[in-house]
Write an enzyme that holds these catalytic residues in place. Structure first.
Site, mmCIF file in Angstrom:
data_model
loop_
_atom_site.group_PDB
_atom_site.id
_atom_site.type_symbol
_atom_site.label_atom_id
_atom_site.label_comp_id
_atom_site.label_asym_id
_atom_site.label_seq_id
_atom_site.Cartn_x
_atom_site.Cartn_y
_atom_site.Cartn_z
ATOM 1 C CE LYS A 207 45.309 -11.712 40.183
ATOM 2 N NZ LYS A 207 45.520 -11.982 39.238
ATOM 3 C CB ALA A 255 52.422 4.377 26.161
ATOM 4 C CB CYS A 263 42.084 -8.260 35.780
ATOM 5 S SG CYS A 263 41.270 -10.313 35.674
ATOM 6 C CE LYS A 324 45.488 -9.539 27.018
ATOM 7 N NZ LYS A 324 46.231 -10.093 28.017
HETATM 8 C C1 UGA Z 1 45.799 -9.643 34.212
HETATM 9 C C2 UGA Z 1 47.095 -9.672 34.428
HETATM 10 O O1 UGA Z 1 48.195 -9.490 33.339
HETATM 11 C C3 UGA Z 1 47.477 -10.786 35.037
HETATM 12 O O2 UGA Z 1 48.640 -11.415 35.304
HETATM 13 C C4 UGA Z 1 46.299 -11.407 35.960
HETATM 14 O O3 UGA Z 1 46.265 -12.594 36.527
HETATM 15 C C5 UGA Z 1 44.779 -10.685 35.009
HETATM 16 O O4 UGA Z 1 44.545 -9.713 35.153
HETATM 17 C C6 UGA Z 1 43.485 -11.565 36.489
HETATM 18 O O5 UGA Z 1 43.844 -10.645 37.530
HETATM 19 O O6 UGA Z 1 43.290 -12.249 36.502
HETATM 20 P P1 UGA Z 1 45.043 -9.407 31.747
HETATM 21 O O7 UGA Z 1 43.334 -8.324 32.638
HETATM 22 O O8 UGA Z 1 44.435 -10.520 31.013
HETATM 23 O O9 UGA Z 1 45.848 -10.061 32.875
HETATM 24 O O10 UGA Z 1 45.577 -8.482 30.802
HETATM 25 P P2 UGA Z 1 47.138 -7.676 31.050
HETATM 26 O O11 UGA Z 1 47.619 -8.434 29.597
HETATM 27 O O12 UGA Z 1 47.786 -7.738 31.965
HETATM 28 O O13 UGA Z 1 46.344 -6.344 30.391
HETATM 29 C C7 UGA Z 1 45.467 -5.778 31.438
HETATM 30 C C8 UGA Z 1 45.190 -4.092 30.344
HETATM 31 O O14 UGA Z 1 46.422 -3.681 30.157
HETATM 32 C C9 UGA Z 1 44.646 -3.807 29.322
HETATM 33 O O15 UGA Z 1 43.864 -3.212 28.963
HETATM 34 C C10 UGA Z 1 45.881 -3.930 27.920
HETATM 35 O O16 UGA Z 1 45.964 -3.432 27.025
HETATM 36 C C11 UGA Z 1 46.168 -2.844 29.186
HETATM 37 N N1 UGA Z 1 48.254 -2.716 28.711
HETATM 38 C C12 UGA Z 1 48.881 -3.257 29.339
HETATM 39 C C13 UGA Z 1 48.983 -1.930 28.617
HETATM 40 O O17 UGA Z 1 48.027 -0.491 28.062
HETATM 41 N N2 UGA Z 1 50.343 -1.830 27.730
HETATM 42 C C14 UGA Z 1 51.085 -2.346 28.783
HETATM 43 O O18 UGA Z 1 52.288 -2.573 28.602
HETATM 44 C C15 UGA Z 1 50.037 -3.788 28.826
#
Ligand code: UGA
Length: 440
Positions: A207, A255, A263, A324
């Protein structure tokens, strides 16, 4: 199967509702009696698309219920999930396990026949061993197995992610527990979702490894974006080009202003901490944590530069506050670093977010909240897009231009096209893409 979910936060409530939707009989438990009362009436404590309907329909079908007292439900359960918070400890960055341990102790006293105790909370490697030991201590006669079953759902697409996972990981050596877990996830198994049985410690570490790897991928493309800006390359095309390599993959290469949420920031810190404790420092993960923090501050500098070098006395419109889109979650949102930095540089902020403003009000000072995007933009010196909500993508550009004092847009999520913005006469600054001179 009879399932108990301890904790009605993101993971607990979504998993509980989805298991109920699979046809299992689920009881969600929370110590907060008021919250339980609201849930019984179908009131969801946070915003997640589709969850309200899913909870309501499963309550109606008597497959989903809520209780502040776990005794009865645990006594009859086949599986009891622990899905409570593991916040970062303020003293040393490690995960605070007190809620997990408290839940385990409580369950131990209630177990009757064979029960699988499933840890869904994100916990450092070795926590399953600790939980088993403390439960054994409470109930030397107890018939139970402690299993690790980490969750990979994302906020904003949580139901889809739960029902269409790339894989389910179950950490246990216990055959009886494996049977229960297979049966619980049988609806996915029929869709050929791989269920991976591993050692408990492997599941726990997988994880953190997954989250840290994704956070690294984002941080990597963010640094490439910086280099693109200096060299005239385009980060979106670079991401597209490298993502086509199956070994790299297309996802998580957008980006932006730095990752946030409940998380990645917490889990990268906790993994680095665990690695240090075991004498195997993870320099990459430590660098990711540092680079991501610095990035958020640099986003404020980027805004100041785009506004001509000083924002003292200016009013800036900020669209998007949550970490997000499709969530009301403000935890570790980049806006929480960027907005105070802009205020320190002398700007006044008017902000709009479709879901995050209620939480933001407790976290940000001296921000004026607008009722809609144009109310925020009207009369502002520049517009800053911090979160990529869909509803910001198709805003009327001519109207924005008229509403702004100066046609300056800083887009930290690359939701607009530089060419189109130049055509509309905006000075448009985005992430890792060349700035196109405004057409006369
Ligand atoms: C993340 C993981 O993606 C999940 O698989 C996991 O279950 C979860 O954490 C957890 O541990 O509970 P989450 O935090 O809900 O999910 O959201 P994400 O979509 O992963 O985004 C996290 C951050 O990364 C956001 O700030 C988002 O804007 C940023 N991000 C994401 C980027 O800047 N670029 C990307 O390409 C993707």
């Amino acid at each position: 199967m009879k399932v108990v979910m301890i904790g009605t936060g993101y993971v607990g409530l979504v998993s509980g509702a989805c298991f109920a939707d699979f046809g299992h009989e689920v009881t969600c438990i929370d110590k907060d009696a008021q919250k339980i009362e609201k849930l019984r009436n179908g009131e969801i404590p946070f915003f997640e698309p589709g969850l309200e309907n899913l909870v309501a329909s499963n309550i109606r079908w008597n497959r989903l219920s809520f209780d502040a007292d776990p005794t009865k439900a645990v006594r009859n359960a086949d599986a009891v999930f622990i899905a409570v918070g593991t916040p970062t400890r303020s003293d040393d960055g490690s995960a605070d396990l007190s809620y997990v341990e408290g839940a385990a102790r409580e369950i131990a006293g209630m177990i009757d026949a064979f029960t699988v105790v499933v840890n869904k909370s994100t916990v450092p490697v070795g926590t399953g061993d600790k939980v088993e030991a403390l439960m054994r201590n409470e109930r030397p006669d107890g018939d139970f197995a402690v299993v690790s079953n980490p969750e990979f759902l994302r906020e904003g697409s949580a139901i889809y992610d739960f029902k269409h996972p790339d894989r389910v990981i179950v950490g246990t050596d216990n055959e009886q527990a494996m049977e229960v877990m297979r049966e619980l996830y049988r609806p996915l198994y029929l869709n050929e979702t791989p269920i991976l049985f591993t050692k408990r410690r492997t599941a726990e570490l997988a994880k953190y490894a997954a989250n840290a790897f994704l956070a690294t991928k984002i941080t990597f493309i963010n640094e490439i974006a910086d280099l693109c800006e200096e060299t005239g390359a385009d980060v979106q095309q670079v991401a597209h080009a490298i993502g086509m390599d199956g070994r790299i993959g297309r996802k998580f290469l957008h980006a932006g202003p730095g990752f946030g949420g409940s998380c990645f920031p917490k889990d990268t810190l906790a993994l680095a901490k665990t690695a240090n404790q075991y004498g195997t420092p993870m320099e990459i993960v430590e660098a990711v944590v540092r680079a991501n923090e610095q990035r958020k501050l640099r986003m404020a500098e980027k805004v100041i530069k785009a506004c001509g070098g000083s924002i003292a006395g200016m009013r800036l419109a900020v669209l998007g506050l949550t970490f997000k889109q499709n969530t009301d979650d403000m935890r570790d949102a980049p806006s929480l670093t960027i907005i105070p930095a802009l205020q320190r540089a002398g700007a006044k902020i008017t902000a709009y977010d479709p879901q995050g403003m209620a939480a933001a009000k407790n976290l940000l000072q001296d921000v004026v909240y607008a009722d809609d995007p144009f109310a925020a933009i009207d009369g502002a010196d520049a517009l800053v897009v911090v979160t990529e909500w869909d509803q910001f993508r198709a805003l009327d550009l001519s109207r924005i231009k008229k509403a702004l004092k100066k046609p300056v847009i800083i887009d930290l999520r690359n939701i607009y096209s530089p060419e189109e913005m130049a055509t509309h006469g905006f000075h448009y600054v985005s992430i890792g893409r060349p700035t196109i001179n405004v057409k006369a």
